[in-house]
Design an enzyme around this catalytic site. Structure first.
Site, PDB file in Angstrom:
ATOM      1  N   GLU A  40       0.854  -1.201   0.000  1.00  0.00           N
ATOM      2  CA  GLU A  40       0.000   0.000   0.000  1.00  0.00           C
ATOM      3  C   GLU A  40       0.881   1.239   0.000  1.00  0.00           C
ATOM      4  OE1 GLU A  40      -3.410   0.873  -0.238  1.00  0.00           O
ATOM      5  OE2 GLU A  40      -2.399   2.807  -0.236  1.00  0.00           O
ATOM      6  N   GLY A  45      -6.925   0.610   3.978  1.00  0.00           N
ATOM      7  CA  GLY A  45      -8.365   0.878   3.869  1.00  0.00           C
ATOM      8  C   GLY A  45      -8.736   1.575   2.562  1.00  0.00           C
ATOM      9  N   THR A  47      -9.524   4.092  -0.647  1.00  0.00           N
ATOM     10  CA  THR A  47     -10.451   5.212  -0.841  1.00  0.00           C
ATOM     11  C   THR A  47     -11.606   5.101   0.147  1.00  0.00           C
ATOM     12  OG1 THR A  47      -9.938   5.212  -3.196  1.00  0.00           O
ATOM     13  CG2 THR A  47     -11.975   6.312  -2.546  1.00  0.00           C
ATOM     14  N   GLY A 185     -24.090  15.431 -11.071  1.00  0.00           N
ATOM     15  CA  GLY A 185     -25.206  15.029 -10.200  1.00  0.00           C
ATOM     16  C   GLY A 185     -25.308  13.524 -10.093  1.00  0.00           C
ATOM     17  N   GLY A 186     -24.139  12.863  -9.872  1.00  0.00           N
ATOM     18  CA  GLY A 186     -24.124  11.410  -9.657  1.00  0.00           C
ATOM     19  C   GLY A 186     -24.109  11.121  -8.161  1.00  0.00           C
ATOM     20  N   ALA A 269     -17.378  16.664  -9.260  1.00  0.00           N
ATOM     21  CA  ALA A 269     -17.731  15.260  -8.971  1.00  0.00           C
ATOM     22  C   ALA A 269     -18.260  14.622 -10.243  1.00  0.00           C
ATOM     23  CB  ALA A 269     -18.775  15.215  -7.858  1.00  0.00           C
ATOM     24  N   ARG A 272     -14.745   8.933 -11.766  1.00  0.00           N
ATOM     25  CA  ARG A 272     -13.465   8.483 -11.225  1.00  0.00           C
ATOM     26  C   ARG A 272     -12.515   8.064 -12.352  1.00  0.00           C
ATOM     27  NH1 ARG A 272     -12.519   9.178  -5.945  1.00  0.00           N
ATOM     28  NH2 ARG A 272     -11.381   7.222  -5.784  1.00  0.00           N
ATOM     29  N   HIS A 444     -44.388  -6.848  12.183  1.00  0.00           N
ATOM     30  CA  HIS A 444     -45.210  -5.631  12.184  1.00  0.00           C
ATOM     31  C   HIS A 444     -44.995  -4.869  13.475  1.00  0.00           C
ATOM     32  CE1 HIS A 444     -48.611  -2.994  11.453  1.00  0.00           C
ATOM     33  NE2 HIS A 444     -49.012  -3.230  12.693  1.00  0.00           N
TER      34      HIS A 444
HETATM   35  P1  FAD Z   1      -9.480   1.661  -3.355  1.00  0.00           P
HETATM   36  O1  FAD Z   1     -10.331   1.728  -2.163  1.00  0.00           O
HETATM   37  O2  FAD Z   1      -9.354   2.869  -4.201  1.00  0.00           O
HETATM   38  O3  FAD Z   1      -8.024   1.229  -2.830  1.00  0.00           O
HETATM   39  C1  FAD Z   1      -6.943   1.121  -3.689  1.00  0.00           C
HETATM   40  C2  FAD Z   1      -5.675   1.282  -2.886  1.00  0.00           C
HETATM   41  O4  FAD Z   1      -4.559   0.974  -3.724  1.00  0.00           O
HETATM   42  C3  FAD Z   1      -5.450   2.710  -2.395  1.00  0.00           C
HETATM   43  O5  FAD Z   1      -5.244   2.702  -0.998  1.00  0.00           O
HETATM   44  C4  FAD Z   1      -4.192   3.170  -3.132  1.00  0.00           C
HETATM   45  O6  FAD Z   1      -3.376   4.018  -2.352  1.00  0.00           O
HETATM   46  C5  FAD Z   1      -3.495   1.847  -3.404  1.00  0.00           C
HETATM   47  N1  FAD Z   1      -2.592   1.883  -4.567  1.00  0.00           N
HETATM   48  C6  FAD Z   1      -2.878   2.354  -5.815  1.00  0.00           C
HETATM   49  N2  FAD Z   1      -1.812   2.157  -6.635  1.00  0.00           N
HETATM   50  C7  FAD Z   1      -0.849   1.551  -5.883  1.00  0.00           C
HETATM   51  C8  FAD Z   1       0.462   1.100  -6.167  1.00  0.00           C
HETATM   52  N3  FAD Z   1       1.006   1.203  -7.372  1.00  0.00           N
HETATM   53  N4  FAD Z   1       1.180   0.538  -5.147  1.00  0.00           N
HETATM   54  C9  FAD Z   1       0.649   0.406  -3.911  1.00  0.00           C
HETATM   55  N5  FAD Z   1      -0.594   0.829  -3.588  1.00  0.00           N
HETATM   56  C10 FAD Z   1      -1.339   1.380  -4.566  1.00  0.00           C
HETATM   57  N6  FAD Z   1     -18.736   2.753  -2.245  1.00  0.00           N
HETATM   58  C11 FAD Z   1     -19.707   2.141  -1.548  1.00  0.00           C
HETATM   59  O7  FAD Z   1     -19.937   0.940  -1.752  1.00  0.00           O
HETATM   60  N7  FAD Z   1     -20.449   2.809  -0.618  1.00  0.00           N
HETATM   61  C12 FAD Z   1     -20.259   4.123  -0.363  1.00  0.00           C
HETATM   62  O8  FAD Z   1     -20.944   4.697   0.477  1.00  0.00           O
HETATM   63  C13 FAD Z   1     -19.243   4.802  -1.090  1.00  0.00           C
HETATM   64  N8  FAD Z   1     -19.015   6.111  -0.883  1.00  0.00           N
HETATM   65  C14 FAD Z   1     -18.014   6.732  -1.564  1.00  0.00           C
HETATM   66  C15 FAD Z   1     -17.797   8.096  -1.339  1.00  0.00           C
HETATM   67  C16 FAD Z   1     -16.806   8.754  -2.028  1.00  0.00           C
HETATM   68  C17 FAD Z   1     -16.582  10.225  -1.782  1.00  0.00           C
HETATM   69  C18 FAD Z   1     -15.983   8.042  -2.936  1.00  0.00           C
HETATM   70  C19 FAD Z   1     -14.875   8.737  -3.666  1.00  0.00           C
HETATM   71  C20 FAD Z   1     -16.192   6.696  -3.183  1.00  0.00           C
HETATM   72  C21 FAD Z   1     -17.215   6.034  -2.494  1.00  0.00           C
HETATM   73  N9  FAD Z   1     -17.477   4.685  -2.712  1.00  0.00           N
HETATM   74  C22 FAD Z   1     -18.484   4.065  -2.034  1.00  0.00           C
HETATM   75  C23 FAD Z   1     -16.687   3.890  -3.672  1.00  0.00           C
HETATM   76  C24 FAD Z   1     -15.620   3.051  -2.922  1.00  0.00           C
HETATM   77  O9  FAD Z   1     -14.830   3.900  -2.130  1.00  0.00           O
HETATM   78  C25 FAD Z   1     -14.771   2.303  -3.926  1.00  0.00           C
HETATM   79  O10 FAD Z   1     -15.594   1.573  -4.798  1.00  0.00           O
HETATM   80  C26 FAD Z   1     -13.830   1.346  -3.218  1.00  0.00           C
HETATM   81  O11 FAD Z   1     -12.977   2.026  -2.330  1.00  0.00           O
HETATM   82  C27 FAD Z   1     -12.988   0.572  -4.230  1.00  0.00           C
HETATM   83  O12 FAD Z   1     -12.150  -0.311  -3.551  1.00  0.00           O
HETATM   84  P2  FAD Z   1     -10.782  -0.808  -4.191  1.00  0.00           P
HETATM   85  O13 FAD Z   1     -10.194  -1.756  -3.192  1.00  0.00           O
HETATM   86  O14 FAD Z   1     -11.007  -1.271  -5.564  1.00  0.00           O
HETATM   87  O15 FAD Z   1      -9.865   0.480  -4.335  1.00  0.00           O
HETATM   88  P1  NAD Z   2     -20.937   9.285 -11.150  1.00  0.00           P
HETATM   89  O1  NAD Z   2     -20.559   8.567 -12.372  1.00  0.00           O
HETATM   90  O2  NAD Z   2     -21.873   8.660 -10.180  1.00  0.00           O
HETATM   91  O3  NAD Z   2     -21.572  10.688 -11.530  1.00  0.00           O
HETATM   92  C1  NAD Z   2     -20.894  11.649 -12.290  1.00  0.00           C
HETATM   93  C2  NAD Z   2     -21.933  12.596 -12.853  1.00  0.00           C
HETATM   94  O4  NAD Z   2     -21.255  13.698 -13.423  1.00  0.00           O
HETATM   95  C3  NAD Z   2     -22.779  11.949 -13.961  1.00  0.00           C
HETATM   96  O5  NAD Z   2     -24.138  12.177 -13.695  1.00  0.00           O
HETATM   97  C4  NAD Z   2     -22.293  12.663 -15.213  1.00  0.00           C
HETATM   98  O6  NAD Z   2     -23.297  12.789 -16.181  1.00  0.00           O
HETATM   99  C5  NAD Z   2     -21.874  14.004 -14.659  1.00  0.00           C
HETATM  100  N1  NAD Z   2     -20.885  14.708 -15.462  1.00  0.00           N
HETATM  101  C6  NAD Z   2     -19.795  14.198 -16.077  1.00  0.00           C
HETATM  102  N2  NAD Z   2     -19.101  15.173 -16.705  1.00  0.00           N
HETATM  103  C7  NAD Z   2     -19.763  16.336 -16.458  1.00  0.00           C
HETATM  104  C8  NAD Z   2     -19.543  17.690 -16.817  1.00  0.00           C
HETATM  105  N3  NAD Z   2     -18.477  18.062 -17.536  1.00  0.00           N
HETATM  106  N4  NAD Z   2     -20.444  18.631 -16.415  1.00  0.00           N
HETATM  107  C9  NAD Z   2     -21.516  18.271 -15.665  1.00  0.00           C
HETATM  108  N5  NAD Z   2     -21.779  16.992 -15.303  1.00  0.00           N
HETATM  109  C10 NAD Z   2     -20.898  16.047 -15.680  1.00  0.00           C
HETATM  110  O7  NAD Z   2     -19.544   9.687 -10.452  1.00  0.00           O
HETATM  111  P2  NAD Z   2     -19.240  10.298  -9.027  1.00  0.00           P
HETATM  112  O8  NAD Z   2     -20.439  10.950  -8.437  1.00  0.00           O
HETATM  113  O9  NAD Z   2     -17.989  11.081  -9.202  1.00  0.00           O
HETATM  114  O10 NAD Z   2     -18.929   8.996  -8.185  1.00  0.00           O
HETATM  115  C11 NAD Z   2     -17.914   8.088  -8.633  1.00  0.00           C
HETATM  116  C12 NAD Z   2     -18.229   6.684  -8.246  1.00  0.00           C
HETATM  117  O11 NAD Z   2     -17.981   6.503  -6.853  1.00  0.00           O
HETATM  118  C13 NAD Z   2     -19.691   6.315  -8.435  1.00  0.00           C
HETATM  119  O12 NAD Z   2     -19.925   5.850  -9.743  1.00  0.00           O
HETATM  120  C14 NAD Z   2     -19.905   5.247  -7.409  1.00  0.00           C
HETATM  121  O13 NAD Z   2     -19.626   4.002  -7.996  1.00  0.00           O
HETATM  122  C15 NAD Z   2     -18.895   5.567  -6.324  1.00  0.00           C
HETATM  123  N6  NAD Z   2     -19.595   6.163  -5.157  1.00  0.00           N
HETATM  124  C16 NAD Z   2     -20.493   5.386  -4.513  1.00  0.00           C
HETATM  125  C17 NAD Z   2     -21.180   5.924  -3.442  1.00  0.00           C
HETATM  126  C18 NAD Z   2     -22.169   5.050  -2.723  1.00  0.00           C
HETATM  127  O14 NAD Z   2     -22.150   3.838  -2.929  1.00  0.00           O
HETATM  128  N7  NAD Z   2     -23.028   5.599  -1.890  1.00  0.00           N
HETATM  129  C19 NAD Z   2     -20.971   7.231  -3.031  1.00  0.00           C
HETATM  130  C20 NAD Z   2     -20.046   7.979  -3.736  1.00  0.00           C
HETATM  131  C21 NAD Z   2     -19.350   7.433  -4.801  1.00  0.00           C
END
Ligand code: FAD
Ligand code: NAD
Length: 470
Positions: A40, A45, A47, A185-186, A269, A272, A444
């Site tokens: 790591e 943990g 993202t 608005g995702g 936003a 990704r 219920h």
């Molecule tokens: P990540 O969690 O991204 O972990 C990858 C790890 O690899 C990182 O720690 C990084 O530092 C490490 N890494 C990368 N390259 C290297 C390298 N070359 N060498 C060593 N280490 C490296 N998902 C949900 O299901 N529910 C939610 O409520 C939710 N909320 C979210 C809110 C936000 C703001 C964001 C941004 C995302 C959210 N997600 C949510 C999405 C979720 O965080 C990701 O889908 C999830 O973390 C992906 O897991 P992962 O293990 O694939 O990668």
């Molecule tokens: P997203 O794909 O959910 O939404 C991005 C939005 O931005 C889309 O509606 C898209 O049409 C819009 N968009 C793209 N380019 C644009 C532009 N130039 N101008 C205006 N609108 C534009 O992506 P996100 O909200 O960044 O979230 C990323 C990913 O992280 C999600 O797809 C989801 O898988 C994960 N995530 C999950 C949770 C959860 O599970 N509760 C919470 C946060 C993030």
């Protein structure tokens, strides 16, 4: 100065990335007797724990309390003026992340996993070079790429992390802006809009597509739009953001054919970026798609049979629980156990106010797949428990195959949608029908009765809902 040769270590499996994908795979492998290096470059943990699921849901928990407190009068509870301390909320969020990160470290150590702190890149199909706090080479029999994703930065409005923020830098704020413009608005845009609006920030969402949450289907998008609008959130759809200029007081967002939007801060936003660059995948022979997603089969095996990839880096669903499940599938394949990824029952939750949760097919997807669907929708306004707790907004909806009654999809918008969806995930995963649901006794008064009622409506035999007029 004498240069010490970098050390070379050998492991059965090297896992790159300690997010919810990588660390879960590492635990499963270690518990089955494999020597595992978990590499790591940042924090354990990934993202999810550090800048994703956990910090956002910790902040959103404050918003939920605020929401209830504002409505206290409706329950006959008299409060004085309600104030809040956002800096303290940020402190609590940091403490929650820290606590979970520490527990994860302990859990990994208890499983005898070797944690290597550094950035890994393939130098060949069986070797990685690690550079960082610990540098050296790692030789492996098998590897799992679990490097996740990062916020997508758009050059036309690149984040400066001062006034133009992304989902990571916004988590560092200790004070609220008066006006926040959110581009996208995702999932992320809607969750932050909900959070900030609850604390009185004037939020504007700027979405390129015709609706917010377009992937969740029309009925949910319309329901959330209506609820957000009532909460004072402004939504502009079909907009093209051309650039963001910093002004003395904040930012000015330039839109094509529309007036600019002024705000104190902008949150970008828009999706990704997959973290597959700089990993030396080409040196191992691992192929990626045009978007950089690592190509995998249903056992999470890449184009190189002894190298697997899981989680966001595979570009499928981008959800923490999907990453973890893929981690179990990859680890099982390495251990020679039977396992396969299926995506037909993936629950997804958007933690807005009101919450949204989906699993399986949306109506649009079911129709496109050639199904004749029956829809049963039950409004919470007709449910005893919801009326008792004043949570009557929203509905629970079940889609089933008209021919067989098999449940194809479910969606819910309203209080506790995040918890409610688990029952439908189990139903779809196990190919249950409306009849199975109707025969299941639901306690219920609970919100879960909404599934029973929705199934009865779909079946044409409603009990707590007026029958269809003949
Ligand atoms: P990540 O969690 O991204 O972990 C990858 C790890 O690899 C990182 O720690 C990084 O530092 C490490 N890494 C990368 N390259 C290297 C390298 N070359 N060498 C060593 N280490 C490296 N998902 C949900 O299901 N529910 C939610 O409520 C939710 N909320 C979210 C809110 C936000 C703001 C964001 C941004 C995302 C959210 N997600 C949510 C999405 C979720 O965080 C990701 O889908 C999830 O973390 C992906 O897991 P992962 O293990 O694939 O990668
Ligand atoms: P997203 O794909 O959910 O939404 C991005 C939005 O931005 C889309 O509606 C898209 O049409 C819009 N968009 C793209 N380019 C644009 C532009 N130039 N101008 C205006 N609108 C534009 O992506 P996100 O909200 O960044 O979230 C990323 C990913 O992280 C999600 O797809 C989801 O898988 C994960 N995530 C999950 C949770 C959860 O599970 N509760 C919470 C946060 C993030």
């Amino acid at each position: 100065m004498e240069r010490r040769p970098m050390e070379k270590k050998r492991f059965d499996v090297a896992v790159i990335g300690a997010g919810p994908g990588g660390y879960v795979a590492a635990i499963k492998l270690a518990q089955n007797g494999r020597s595992v290096a978990l590499i790591e470059k940042n924090f354990l943990g990934g993202t999810c724990l550090n800048v994703g699921c956990i910090p956002t849901k910790t902040l959103l928990a404050n918003a939920q309390i605020m929401h209830k407190v504002k409505r206290a009068g409706e329950y006959g509870i008299v409060t004085g003026p309600v104030t809040f301390d956002f800096a303290k909320m940020k402190q609590r969020k940091d403490a929650v992340v820290e606590k979970l990160r520490k527990s994860l470290g302990t859990l990994l150590q208890a499983n005898k996993i070797t944690i290597v702190q550094g950035e890994a890149a393939f130098t060949s199909p069986h070797e990685l070079k690690v550079v960082g706090k610990e540098s050296g080479w790692i030789e492996f029999e098998q590897a799992i790429v679990a490097t996740g994703s990062q916020p997508l930065d758009i050059p036309a409005f690149a984040c400066d992390h001062k006034k133009i923020l992304n989902s990571t830098s916004i988590l560092e704020l200790t004070a609220l802006p008066k006006k926040l413009a959110i581009i996208g608005g995702g999932y992320i845009g809607c969750e932050f809009a909900s959070l900030y609006a609850e604390f009185g920030v004037k939020v504007t969402i700027l979405e390129a597509l015709p609706t917010i949450l377009s992937l969740q289907g029309k009925s949910l998008a319309e329901a959330l739009t209506s609820s957000f609008t009532k909460q004072g959130i402004e939504i502009q759809t079909g907009v093209l953001v051309q650039g963001i200029e910093e002004t003395s007081s904040g930012v000015s967002i330039r839109l094509k054919d529309r007036s600019p939007v002024e705000a104190d801060l902008a949150l970008v936003a828009v999706g990704r970026a997959i973290a597959s660059k700089g990993l030396g995948l080409e040196k191992a022979g691992v192929q990626t798609s045009d978007k950089g997603a690592v190509i995998v089969n249903d056992k999470m095996r890449t184009t190189v049979p002894h190298i697997y990839a899981i989680g966001d880096v595979t570009g499928q669903f981008l959800l923490a629980h999907v990453a973890s499940h893929q981690g179990i599938v990859a680890a099982s394949a390495i251990l020679g156990l039977r396992a396969q990824m299926h995506y037909n029952a993936v629950p997804a939750v958007i933690f807005t106010e009101p919450e949204i949760a989906t699993v399986g097919l949306s109506t649009e997807q079911a129709v496109a797949a050639g199904y004749s669907v029956t829809v049963g929708r039950f409004p919470f306004a007709a449910l005893g428990k919801s009326i008792a707790t004043l949570d009557t907004d929203g509905f629970a909806e079940i889609l089933s195959d008209q021919k067989t009654g098999q449940i194809l999809g479910a969606q819910v918008i309203g209080h506790e949608a995040s918890t409610l969806i688990a029952e439908m995930a189990l139903a779809i995963q196990n190919e249950l029908t409306l009849e199975c649901l109707i025969e299941t006794i639901h306690a219920h008064p609970t919100l879960s009765e909404s599934w029973l009622e929705a199934a009865l409506i779909a079946n044409g035999t409603p009990i707590h809902f007026p029958p269809k007029r003949k």
